[in-house]
Design an enzyme around this catalytic site. Structure first.
Site, PDB file in Angstrom:
ATOM      1  N   ASP A   2      10.790 -11.771  -3.061  1.00 21.10           N
ATOM      2  CA  ASP A   2      10.221 -10.465  -3.379  1.00 21.10           C
ATOM      3  C   ASP A   2       8.814 -10.343  -2.816  1.00 21.10           C
ATOM      4  OD1 ASP A   2       9.641  -7.990  -4.413  1.00 21.10           O
ATOM      5  OD2 ASP A   2       9.440  -8.672  -6.493  1.00 21.10           O
ATOM      6  N   ARG A  30       0.709  -2.279  12.356  1.00 16.40           N
ATOM      7  CA  ARG A  30       0.023  -3.270  11.525  1.00 16.40           C
ATOM      8  C   ARG A  30      -0.446  -2.680  10.202  1.00 16.40           C
ATOM      9  NH1 ARG A  30      -0.537  -7.862  14.261  1.00 16.40           N
ATOM     10  NH2 ARG A  30      -2.014  -8.713  12.734  1.00 16.40           N
ATOM     11  N   CYS A  71       7.789  -1.701  -1.829  1.00 17.35           N
ATOM     12  CA  CYS A  71       8.963  -2.582  -1.874  1.00 17.35           C
ATOM     13  C   CYS A  71      10.093  -2.108  -0.976  1.00 17.35           C
ATOM     14  CB  CYS A  71       9.458  -2.742  -3.310  1.00 17.35           C
ATOM     15  SG  CYS A  71      10.150  -1.234  -4.068  1.00 17.35           S
ATOM     16  N   HIS A  87      12.597  -0.548  -7.994  1.00 20.10           N
ATOM     17  CA  HIS A  87      12.127  -1.729  -7.273  1.00 20.10           C
ATOM     18  C   HIS A  87      13.308  -2.351  -6.521  1.00 20.10           C
ATOM     19  CE1 HIS A  87       9.589  -4.986  -6.164  1.00 20.10           C
ATOM     20  NE2 HIS A  87      10.138  -5.888  -6.945  1.00 20.10           N
ATOM     21  N   GLU A 104       0.822  -1.214   0.000  1.00 20.58           N
ATOM     22  CA  GLU A 104       0.000   0.000   0.000  1.00 20.58           C
ATOM     23  C   GLU A 104       0.853   1.260   0.000  1.00 20.58           C
ATOM     24  OE1 GLU A 104      -0.186   2.054   2.899  1.00 20.58           O
ATOM     25  OE2 GLU A 104      -0.137   0.752   4.666  1.00 20.58           O
TER      26      GLU A 104
END
Length: 278
Positions: free
Chosen positions: A119, A62, A67, A105, A37
């Site tokens: 990943d 939480r 990435c 990434h 998110e």
């Protein structure tokens, strides 16, 4: 930071030792329990690659992340267990964008009997580690592919309905300066998809649930369902029940989501909206 708190967060109860089965189970548990998110980007909250801040966000509050946070946290946990972990730079859609994509990434490579691609930060990618070997790697009904390119890069191809469809990387240590620069640019550049759109995703074994702006989709190999989120309260409820995300400033988030949606789609019904991207 406590390793046990991380393991509790993802619901892992197995042996804690540097084995392939432990790696496989931890990878799978994080996939199924921690959402991908970009809410902080939407709210203008700066994100960096500090693993302590990622731990506090994902474990303490939480939440999820992208990435630079999710793979940083996973890499820390695996190193604490005793795995040989290497951070590597990757370029999503390098086949279209060229080398300017490199660093957008972060992935991990873990050495056991051989190198494994690990990943958690793609949104909809591998559910378990895959060996760094050219060919097709099946996980249930999903087929992933690795190819070695003539320029020395590996190209990862996601499954048939996965997005983004590919990224390139080399099995070498990350260019940390490039990762840091891209982490900032993806939060600040007006053309960044992360700046433009709210993205929340959670993977199932063979499905992915995606919230892109106001459009909630559940995708599988059989197809996708779509639903248009109608109100601030409904958005809060979906983020809570579907993604486990709470304590977000919806008074600020909802108007941004609505403004972007109205700019792109106006009053189109949900089943007529083509959502391109995450």
């Amino acid at each position: 930071m406590q390793l046990q708190a991380y393991l509790d967060r993802i619901g892992y109860r197995g042996p804690v030792e540097p084995t392939l089965e432990c790696l496989r189970q931890i990878h799978l548990r994080q996939v199924l329990s921690v959402p991908y998110e970009n809410i902080d980007v939407q709210l203008g909250v700066p994100i960096d690659q500090d693993v302590g801040r990622a731990f506090e966000k994902v474990v303490g509050r939480r939440r999820g992340g992208w990435c630079y946070e999710l793979n940083a946290l996973l890499g820390w946990a695996l190193s604490e267990i005793g795995f040989d972990v290497m951070r590597a730079s990757a370029g999503v859609s390098r086949d279209q964008r060229g080398d300017t994509a490199l660093g957008n990434h972060l992935i991990l490579l873990v050495r056991l009997d051989q190198l494994y691609l690990v990943d958690q930060g793609l949104g909809d990618g591998i559910r378990e580690p895959i060996p760094l070997e050219a060919g097709t790697h099946r996980q249930g009904s999903l087929a992933f592919r690795l190819a070695k390119m003539a320029d020395g890069y590996w190209r990862f191809h996601s499954h048939s309905f996965g997005y983004p469809p590919s990224f390139d990387f080399r099995d070498e240590l990350a260019d940390e300066a490039s990762l840091a620069a891209k982490c900032v640019a993806l939060q600040e550049a007006p053309e960044s998809g992360f700046v433009q759109n709210l993205v929340c995703q959670i993977m199932g074994l063979e499905t992915v649930t995606c919230l892109t702006g106001r459009v909630l989709r559940i995708k599988s190999i059989e197809g996708a369902s779509k639903k248009l989120v109608g109100s601030q309260d409904e958005l809060a409820d979906i983020l809570d029940r579907t993604f486990g995300i709470r304590n977000v400033d919806f008074r600020l988030l909802w108007p941004k989501v609505v403004a972007r949606h109205d700019f792109l789609f106006g009053d189109k019904p949900a089943d007529q909206i083509e959502v391109v991207g995450m």
